[in-house]
Write a protein that holds these residues in place. Structure first.
Motif, PDB file in Angstrom:
ATOM      1  N   SER A  77       9.867   7.593   0.130  1.00 24.70           N
ATOM      2  CA  SER A  77      10.308   6.419   0.889  1.00 24.70           C
ATOM      3  C   SER A  77      11.764   6.537   1.331  1.00 24.70           C
ATOM      4  N   LEU A  98      13.186  -2.324   4.262  1.00 21.59           N
ATOM      5  CA  LEU A  98      12.543  -1.605   3.157  1.00 21.59           C
ATOM      6  C   LEU A  98      13.453  -1.468   1.942  1.00 21.59           C
ATOM      7  N   GLN A 103      13.109   1.174  -5.235  1.00 15.02           N
ATOM      8  CA  GLN A 103      12.544   2.462  -4.862  1.00 15.02           C
ATOM      9  C   GLN A 103      11.225   2.744  -5.565  1.00 15.02           C
ATOM     10  N   ARG A 106       8.578   1.031  -3.521  1.00 14.73           N
ATOM     11  CA  ARG A 106       8.395   1.720  -2.236  1.00 14.73           C
ATOM     12  C   ARG A 106       7.647   3.029  -2.433  1.00 14.73           C
ATOM     13  N   ASP A 107       8.052   3.791  -3.441  1.00 11.61           N
ATOM     14  CA  ASP A 107       7.411   5.078  -3.680  1.00 11.61           C
ATOM     15  C   ASP A 107       5.962   4.929  -4.158  1.00 11.61           C
ATOM     16  N   TYR A 110       4.137   4.435  -0.997  1.00 10.05           N
ATOM     17  CA  TYR A 110       4.170   5.725  -0.297  1.00 10.05           C
ATOM     18  C   TYR A 110       3.093   6.640  -0.872  1.00 10.05           C
TER      19      TYR A 110
END
Length: 139
Positions: A77, A98, A103, A106-107, A110
């Motif tokens: 991400s 975002l 993180q 987000r990851d 992803y």
């Protein structure tokens, strides 16, 4: 480094991946000032920069997008957020949006998309850049 082009921002992508190819097309269309360059993860540019050797522990090199800028390497991400900085408005603002999410979250998303990319984004055709776009592709 072997070439001045390596000083420029480069998005390394999985060449045969349909989602990756569509993402590169989108970035080409919406980038500002022709600033981004693209190269396959298995290409010579990635080998010259020793990207595989610079990946953090626990990350599979061939299964994530990698963004290289100013000798920094970003993955997953973070790589997408960095690439969005080179887009025209309104797309450049997506990176700021975002960044609101941690993180890890987000990851996670992803990874969920990356895991299913071949199921949803088939690649029956090879992406061939237009003549005007070829200068943005590195081996």
């Amino acid at each position: 480094m072997k070439h001045d082009l390596y000083k420029r921002p480069i998005l390394f992508f999985d060449g045969p991946c349909g989602l990756c190819q569509n993402s590169v097309k989108f970035l080409l269309k919406h980038m500002k000032k022709n600033t981004l360059y693209f190269s396959p993860l298995t290409g010579q540019t990635a080998k010259d920069l020793n990207l595989a050797g610079q990946m953090p522990l626990g990350y599979s090199y061939g299964e994530t997008v990698v963004f290289y800028a100013k000798t920094q390497i970003y993955i997953k991400s973070e790589a997408l957020i960095e690439a969005l900085k080179y887009m025209k408005a309104p797309y450049c603002y997506l990176g700021f949006l975002l960044k609101i999410f941690p993180q890890k979250i987000r990851d996670f998303f992803y990874f969920q998309i990356a895991r299913r990319r071949n199921m949803f984004f088939s690649n029956n055709m090879c992406f061939i850049p237009r003549q005007s776009e070829k200068k943005h592709f590195l081996p």
